[in-house]
Design an enzyme around this catalytic site. Sequence first.
Site: not given
Lengths: 226, 260
Positions: B42-44, B178, B217
Amino acid sequence: MSMSFYVSPEQIMHDKAEYAKKGCSKGKSVIVLQYDGGLLFVAENTQTTLYKVNEIYDKIGFAGVGRYSEFEALRIQGIRMADYQGYIYDRVDVTGKNIANWYSQVLSMHFSNPNEKPFEIELIVAELIDRYNSNIFYISYDGSIMSKKLYAVIGGNNDKFIQHLDTYYEEKMNLSRAVNLAVKIFVGTDNKVNDINYENFEVAILDATCISKRKFKRLNVKDYIK
Amino acid sequence: MLDIGNKFNENSFINLLKKEQFDPFSQYKVISEQYRDKIPVATTVVSIKFKDGVIIAGDRRATMGNIISNEYMNKVYKIDDYSAIGISGVVGICIEFVRLLELEFEHYEKIENSILSLEGKINRVASILRSNLLHALSGLVVMPIFVGYNKQAKKSAIYSFDIAGGKYEEREYHAIGSGSLWAKNTIKNFYKSALNEEKALNLVVQSLYEASENDSATGGPSVTKSIMPSVLVITNKGAKWITDRKIVEVVKKVVSKYYR
């Protein structure tokens, strides 16, 4: 060689029960009753931070009378058990019955063990179902357990209080009326209506109307006294 | 049964689990590089302080290498009325981490009958991260961002962390994951101190949008699929989720700047 005198098992149990009963009856009572929005706990407690009524889990409350150190240890262990169970399965899988059963096992184990003194406590584990229904478990010093609906009392003036509740309890009372009834029962039996010290009451609810998953809340008794 | 042998009163849920031979942070073996793409990540998540408190927002995408593994997961979690956490990193461990953390604080609160202080919570987060260090080095990273509001001091706080358990209080804003490079730059360009809630909300949504434009992503908002970033606002009145309907309005406003 020393020899112990023979004492019959009946006598041992009887003595232990006497001992435990004496300890419990010294403690001031706790009343648990259903009102039209959940469960109400009212305790007479002169201590400010040493609570008798506590939260175990989302919808499960705990009340103890007697020796503080003993029911406090059991309370903490109950929280550990509930949190552990809720973690490995899900929050809905923690039930009042499960916890009450465990308390009952512990108390009865200690009661029948010849090398230990029995617990001098009585407990209530109360589980909220919805606004009008709950499972209230009464657990005695010897581990005997009873399931009740609507109301229960532990500690000192147990029988007298139950009699009062039998006569005065009405279903679907609002919170303020329920608090007043409980306080009246406490004060009335001690015959000191004029000098009620509200600081001495500990009040908490399991609030079926609140949205958050944890329903336990502490209240100030003064806000509800008419 | 009663643990009389305990030297001090134990009120940590995680230590309780360890005692039950269930250490949540020691069960993973170090994984080799070639399997990295098989694990969803999982990202931002972004967070900024504003006049009355703090706002935290995350996109909804989880990816597995070049594959989108989930299009509407939640990365922002309310811990209690005055604190929240956003996560990036390996989804499985992140979710477990948040679950544990919530329980850890609740457990303390129930046993002690008082809420853990904000600093206490931060220290706990840091030490849990440190215990995950070996796995983080082998690719199983959990990277949280912790926000809270101190009611007594009337101050909001944003904390960032590193995998070794370092903790840093951020002054104004922070972003992780990311897409954080683009998100943070966007915030940096438009941030002013003491923004109002409306402008703060616009800014977090814009920063996530900017990140999604540049980072595959990070999932962008989608009106057709009704996927909106999750946004939580914490003020002295407690924590509240911003409704999707409100976010749609903001998204429309933000996206209109990019029309050609």
